[in-house]
Enzyme design. Structure first.
Site, PDB file in Angstrom:
ATOM      1  N   SER A 185       0.797  -1.235   0.000  1.00 19.58           N
ATOM      2  CA  SER A 185       0.000   0.000   0.000  1.00 19.58           C
ATOM      3  C   SER A 185       0.825   1.277   0.000  1.00 19.58           C
ATOM      4  O   SER A 185       0.353   2.306  -0.473  1.00 19.58           O
ATOM      5  CB  SER A 185      -0.962  -0.007   1.175  1.00 19.58           C
ATOM      6  OG  SER A 185      -0.277  -0.234   2.380  1.00 19.58           O
ATOM      7  N   HIS A 213      -5.656  -3.604  -2.062  1.00 21.45           N
ATOM      8  CA  HIS A 213      -5.421  -2.585  -3.100  1.00 21.45           C
ATOM      9  C   HIS A 213      -5.345  -3.195  -4.499  1.00 21.45           C
ATOM     10  O   HIS A 213      -5.110  -2.474  -5.470  1.00 21.45           O
ATOM     11  CB  HIS A 213      -4.115  -1.824  -2.829  1.00 21.45           C
ATOM     12  CG  HIS A 213      -4.215  -0.854  -1.700  1.00 21.45           C
ATOM     13  ND1 HIS A 213      -4.748   0.411  -1.832  1.00 21.45           N
ATOM     14  CD2 HIS A 213      -3.853  -0.969  -0.399  1.00 21.45           C
ATOM     15  CE1 HIS A 213      -4.696   1.035  -0.667  1.00 21.45           C
ATOM     16  NE2 HIS A 213      -4.155   0.229   0.214  1.00 21.45           N
ATOM     17  N   LYS A 244     -12.478   0.024  -0.453  1.00 22.41           N
ATOM     18  CA  LYS A 244     -11.655   0.690  -1.465  1.00 22.41           C
ATOM     19  C   LYS A 244     -12.398   0.615  -2.808  1.00 22.41           C
ATOM     20  O   LYS A 244     -13.426   1.260  -2.963  1.00 22.41           O
ATOM     21  CB  LYS A 244     -10.256   0.078  -1.500  1.00 22.41           C
ATOM     22  CG  LYS A 244      -9.543   0.153  -0.127  1.00 22.41           C
ATOM     23  CD  LYS A 244      -8.088  -0.209  -0.205  1.00 22.41           C
ATOM     24  CE  LYS A 244      -7.456  -0.525   1.143  1.00 22.41           C
ATOM     25  NZ  LYS A 244      -7.457   0.556   2.128  1.00 22.41           N
TER      26      LYS A 244
HETATM   27  C1  LIG Z   1      -3.267  -4.002   2.452  1.00 20.58           C
HETATM   28  C2  LIG Z   1      -4.362  -3.545   3.368  1.00 20.58           C
HETATM   29  N1  LIG Z   1      -4.943  -4.447   4.161  1.00 20.58           N
HETATM   30  C3  LIG Z   1      -5.938  -4.100   5.002  1.00 20.58           C
HETATM   31  C4  LIG Z   1      -6.380  -2.789   5.077  1.00 20.58           C
HETATM   32  C5  LIG Z   1      -7.475  -2.448   6.024  1.00 20.58           C
HETATM   33  O1  LIG Z   1      -8.675  -2.360   5.330  1.00 20.58           O
HETATM   34  P1  LIG Z   1      -9.978  -1.857   6.052  1.00 20.58           P
HETATM   35  O2  LIG Z   1     -10.057  -0.377   5.849  1.00 20.58           O
HETATM   36  O3  LIG Z   1     -11.097  -2.601   5.403  1.00 20.58           O
HETATM   37  O4  LIG Z   1      -9.853  -2.217   7.493  1.00 20.58           O
HETATM   38  C6  LIG Z   1      -5.816  -1.823   4.264  1.00 20.58           C
HETATM   39  C7  LIG Z   1      -6.290  -0.431   4.345  1.00 20.58           C
HETATM   40  O5  LIG Z   1      -5.612   0.528   4.268  1.00 20.58           O
HETATM   41  C8  LIG Z   1      -4.773  -2.206   3.390  1.00 20.58           C
HETATM   42  O6  LIG Z   1      -4.175  -1.301   2.608  1.00 20.58           O
END
Ligand SMILES: Cc1ncc(COP(=O)(O)O)c(C=O)c1O
Length: 397
Positions: A185, A213, A244
């Site tokens: 990310s 992502h 997202k």
């Molecule tokens: C790779 C990754 N995993 C998990 C999450 C967490 O997602 P959520 O907003 O659904 O908790 C994110 C959010 O930024 C992320 O980028």
């Protein structure tokens, strides 16, 4: 009662403000889209959202959420094993499983909850969890929550030799798990899944990919990085978010083999002791999946926009980190400077967030631009123009 703790908190916050690293929430007074009214300005170009397909205020997604709200009300009012599950949750889970070519899926209140529920639920004494150094914080915290006797190891980001070394070292662990982001990310690059799948096969490890992502961005149908690399049938467990590309509301999921999903229903504490996602969220996400399937043009436009934006940045002398996803980071270095550049960009009508330590390693603070299918070429030109203007104003960055 107000006491020394409150003074300590205030001092901590004042320290962050002084260091220029305080994170200020920006208030939007319009929906999340290519443009939003925010920070007292109209029509700011939003380059800082995960709204990759522009579905956060897509009429079909809003309607899907409204219909579900009307039909099922606002929520389950308890956790699912206690109060029951609604049709809309099961319909969404079936659809998510199909997207990934998996047997089953289970939704959670967020992908954070999915990762922190999954990892402790599937591991036990004598097991070993092996994680990429740049995995998302929710994976790191999920690994921290494993039970007694579960080993943990971290390999240098993307280093297949380091991963193999750990797999070899722990070949006598009861079960081995490799866990990686699909798209990293903060970097925007991809996990090299074909090589990771080979290692997982060779060392009989279970492979978990968090593709938060990647879904709605990568692969011919938006199914993510595993689809992009044509290795979806070699990944054992996928975790993802509904917050997202898939409508941008909230919620997360795990997809995998039926018995693994059944185990999560028994054991994953973030599911067992936490409410289901709201029916409106489920309905919106289902509609988002439908739009993604029916309008493949959205994915194509997203990919064209990413290529165009990267090209224009390079033409203007910027050096974005290489990557295939819709995340385009530009390294600034110093955290306070990255924040200052982001503030100056906002004054120019462009919203790109600056990320610094501790979100990224010290000295690698960056602007993280995120491209969407709903940006026009004119929007992307305006962003590059603003970056050039701020670079001149600040004497370079
Ligand atoms: C790779 C990754 N995993 C998990 C999450 C967490 O997602 P959520 O907003 O659904 O908790 C994110 C959010 O930024 C992320 O980028």
């Amino acid at each position: 009662m107000y006491n020394a703790f409150d003074d300590a908190v205030k001092n901590k916050l004042a320290g962050l403000e002084k260091a220029g690293t305080y994170k200020h929430y920006r208030n939007l007074s319009t929906p999340m889209d290519a443009h939003a009214d925010m920070a007292g300005q109209r029509g700011v170009v939003v380059m800082s959202s995960n709204n990759y397909l522009g579905l956060a205020d897509h009429p079909a997604v809003v309607k899907g959420a409204q219909d579900a709200l009307e039909k099922f009300g606002h929520g389950t009012a308890s956790v699912r094993f206690i109060c029951g599950s609604m049709d809309i949750h099961e319909a969404l889970e079936t659809r998510l499983a199909q997207l990934h070519g998996m047997e089953a899926a289970l939704t959670f209140s967020s992908c954070w909850a999915a990762n922190t529920g999954l990892i402790p639920a599937i591991t036990g004494e004598g097991d070993m969890v092996i994680s990429d150094a740049l995995n998302h914080a929710s994976i790191i915290d999920g690994c921290r929550l494993v039970g007694k006797g579960v080993g943990r190891a971290v390999y240098t980001h993307g280093d297949m030799h380091a991963l193999e070394h750990l797999l070899k070292e722990h070949r006598y662990a009861k079960h081995r798990f490799i866990i990686t982001d699909g798209v990293f990310s903060m970097e925007g690059n991809l996990a090299h899944l074909p090589a990771i799948c080979d290692l997982a096969d060779r060392y009989e490890a279970t492979l978990i990919v968090d593709d938060s992502h990647g879904v709605g961005v990568m692969g011919a149908t938006g199914a993510g990085v595993a689809e992009f690399y044509h290795c979806a049938d070699r990944v054992d467990i996928i975790t993802g978010t509904l917050g997202k590309a898939l409508g941008g509301a909230a919620g997360g999921y795990v997809a995998g083999r039926t018995h693994v999903i059944e185990l999560l229903k028994q054991n994953a504490r973030t599911n067992l002791f936490s409410n289901a996602i709201s029916p409106a969220t489920a309905g919106g996400a289902l509609a988002a999946l439908e739009v993604m399937q029916r309008a493949p043009q959205l994915l194509k436009t997203l990919h064209e926009n990413v290529a165009y934006f990267r090209h224009q940045l390079k033409e203007a002398g910027f050096k974005p980190l290489d990557g295939e996803s819709a995340i385009v980071p530009i390294i600034i270095g110093d955290t306070a400077q990255a924040m200052a550049v982001a503030d100056a960009l906002l004054k120019q009508g462009v919203f790109i967030t600056g990320f610094g330590y501790p979100v990224v390693p010290e000295g690698t603070a960056r602007l993280r631009a995120q491209v969407s299918a709903v940006h026009s070429k004119a929007d992307l030109d305006r962003v590059v123009g603003a970056l050039i203007a701020v670079r001149e104003e600040m004497g370079g960055f």
